[in-house]
Write a protein that holds these residues in place. Structure first.
Motif, PDB file in Angstrom:
ATOM      1  N   HIS A  97      26.292 132.262  28.769  1.00 49.35           N
ATOM      2  CA  HIS A  97      27.508 133.066  28.801  1.00 49.35           C
ATOM      3  C   HIS A  97      28.726 132.170  29.053  1.00 49.35           C
ATOM      4  N   PHE A  98      29.902 132.727  28.797  1.00 48.93           N
ATOM      5  CA  PHE A  98      31.165 132.030  29.017  1.00 48.93           C
ATOM      6  C   PHE A  98      31.762 132.456  30.352  1.00 48.93           C
ATOM      7  N   GLN A 153      37.648 127.734  29.080  1.00 49.30           N
ATOM      8  CA  GLN A 153      36.365 128.415  29.134  1.00 49.30           C
ATOM      9  C   GLN A 153      35.243 127.389  29.246  1.00 49.30           C
ATOM     10  N   PHE A 192      31.038 127.348  28.606  1.00 49.23           N
ATOM     11  CA  PHE A 192      29.789 128.001  28.248  1.00 49.23           C
ATOM     12  C   PHE A 192      28.691 127.442  29.148  1.00 49.23           C
ATOM     13  N   THR A 195      37.560 129.610  21.820  1.00 52.03           N
ATOM     14  CA  THR A 195      36.171 130.012  21.606  1.00 52.03           C
ATOM     15  C   THR A 195      35.994 130.861  20.347  1.00 52.03           C
ATOM     16  N   GLY A 207      32.590 127.915  19.258  1.00 55.17           N
ATOM     17  CA  GLY A 207      32.431 129.152  20.024  1.00 55.17           C
ATOM     18  C   GLY A 207      31.616 130.221  19.325  1.00 55.17           C
ATOM     19  N   LEU A 231      27.991 129.332  19.244  1.00 56.59           N
ATOM     20  CA  LEU A 231      27.355 129.490  20.549  1.00 56.59           C
ATOM     21  C   LEU A 231      27.034 130.953  20.841  1.00 56.59           C
ATOM     22  N   LYS A 232      27.924 131.842  20.449  1.00 55.56           N
ATOM     23  CA  LYS A 232      27.683 133.259  20.708  1.00 55.56           C
ATOM     24  C   LYS A 232      26.457 133.758  19.949  1.00 55.56           C
ATOM     25  N   ARG A 247      23.377 131.957  22.052  1.00 51.16           N
ATOM     26  CA  ARG A 247      23.732 131.826  23.467  1.00 51.16           C
ATOM     27  C   ARG A 247      22.522 131.625  24.373  1.00 51.16           C
TER      28      ARG A 247
END
Length: 260
Positions: free
Chosen positions: A25-26, A41, A43, A74, A79, A82-83, A86
């Motif tokens: 999570h961020f 931010q 991660f 992000t 970003g 990564l989402k 995650r």
């Protein structure tokens, strides 16, 4: 892809970090630096993805993500990837932000390094596995920061960046560390000799031409530095999405480690 990264990183794990989350999570952070508040931010990977002392990826955004909200960086490039991944990505990632109308130069370059240090300390990053990447304006910034701290990063991945301003309308888009050099390409390779570098560019890029990346690659060939260079033949400016989706890039990146 991620499974292979996990197996490769497992042997490098240090002491367990009790605060590691169950899901990647961020988190929001801010830094008071040289008279200004900078939001950024971080991660934080899932506990299962990175159970020990973790590698860290510093990401430098492009022009469209400038501002002071700490979130825009992000939204493009690393970003979004990564989402989507995650819970399997095995590293910390840090997203500083340049104010509107500014570049990754001077105070902003120093700020990015200060954010890197703050996040690395807070989240117990492995100092041998600190990586640097950036896209477009952040590709310029990747060269700037790598040249500023040539012994700090285990590997550098600049994407669709350059050393000199690509057009008269934006003369401030350049890399200060080699701006005064008669041959900035040879100077860059000479100073970063021994640092693993893999740069990426779209052959059809009409915003940041391929000239500088090709010149750096030629200088690397001339000097035997071993820099890698990949050019996507049918890609315009967005060379970041295919790069961050490339399993070979991540496998190569996380295989790099500083020895001192």
């Amino acid at each position: 892809m991620i499974a292979s990264l996990l197996s490769m990183l497992a042997g490098c794990s240090g002491q367990p970090v009790a605060s590691a989350p169950d899901h990647g999570h961020f988190v929001d952070r801010q830094l008071q630096f040289e008279g200004r508040t900078f939001r950024y931010q971080v991660f934080v990977p899932a506990r299962a993805a990175s159970p020990g002392k973790r590698p860290l990826v510093l990401f430098l955004h492009g022009s469209g993500e400038r501002g002071d909200d700490g979130v825009k960086p992000t939204l493009a490039g690393l970003g979004p990837w990564l989402k989507e991944n995650r819970d399997s990505f095995p590293a910390l990632a840090v997203f500083p932000q340049v104010p509107e109308g500014e570049e990754w130069r001077d105070r902003n370059a120093r700020m990015a390094l200060a954010v890197l240090d703050a996040a690395g300390n807070e989240f117990q990053a492995d100092p041998r596995r600190i990586y640097l990447t950036g896209m477009s304006m952040g590709g310029y910034g990747s060269w700037e920061l790598a040249l500023t701290r040539p012994t700090h990063f285990a590997a550098v991945v600049p994407i669709c960046g350059a050393l000199r301003a690509p057009r008269q309308a934006r003369p401030g888009l350049l890399v200060d560390q080699v701006a005064a050099e008669a041959d900035p390409y040879v100077a860059t390779v000479t100073r970063l000799r021994g640092v693993p570098v893999w740069s990426f560019h779209g052959a059809r890029d009409d915003l940041v031409p391929t000239h500088d990346d090709r010149a750096i690659h030629a200088a690397s060939e001339q000097l035997g530095a071993g820099f890698r260079y990949t050019e996507y033949p049918d890609t315009n400016h967005n060379a970041w999405d295919p790069t961050y989706r490339n399993p070979a890039m991540w496998q190569w990146l996380f295989a790099q480690q500083r020895t001192e």
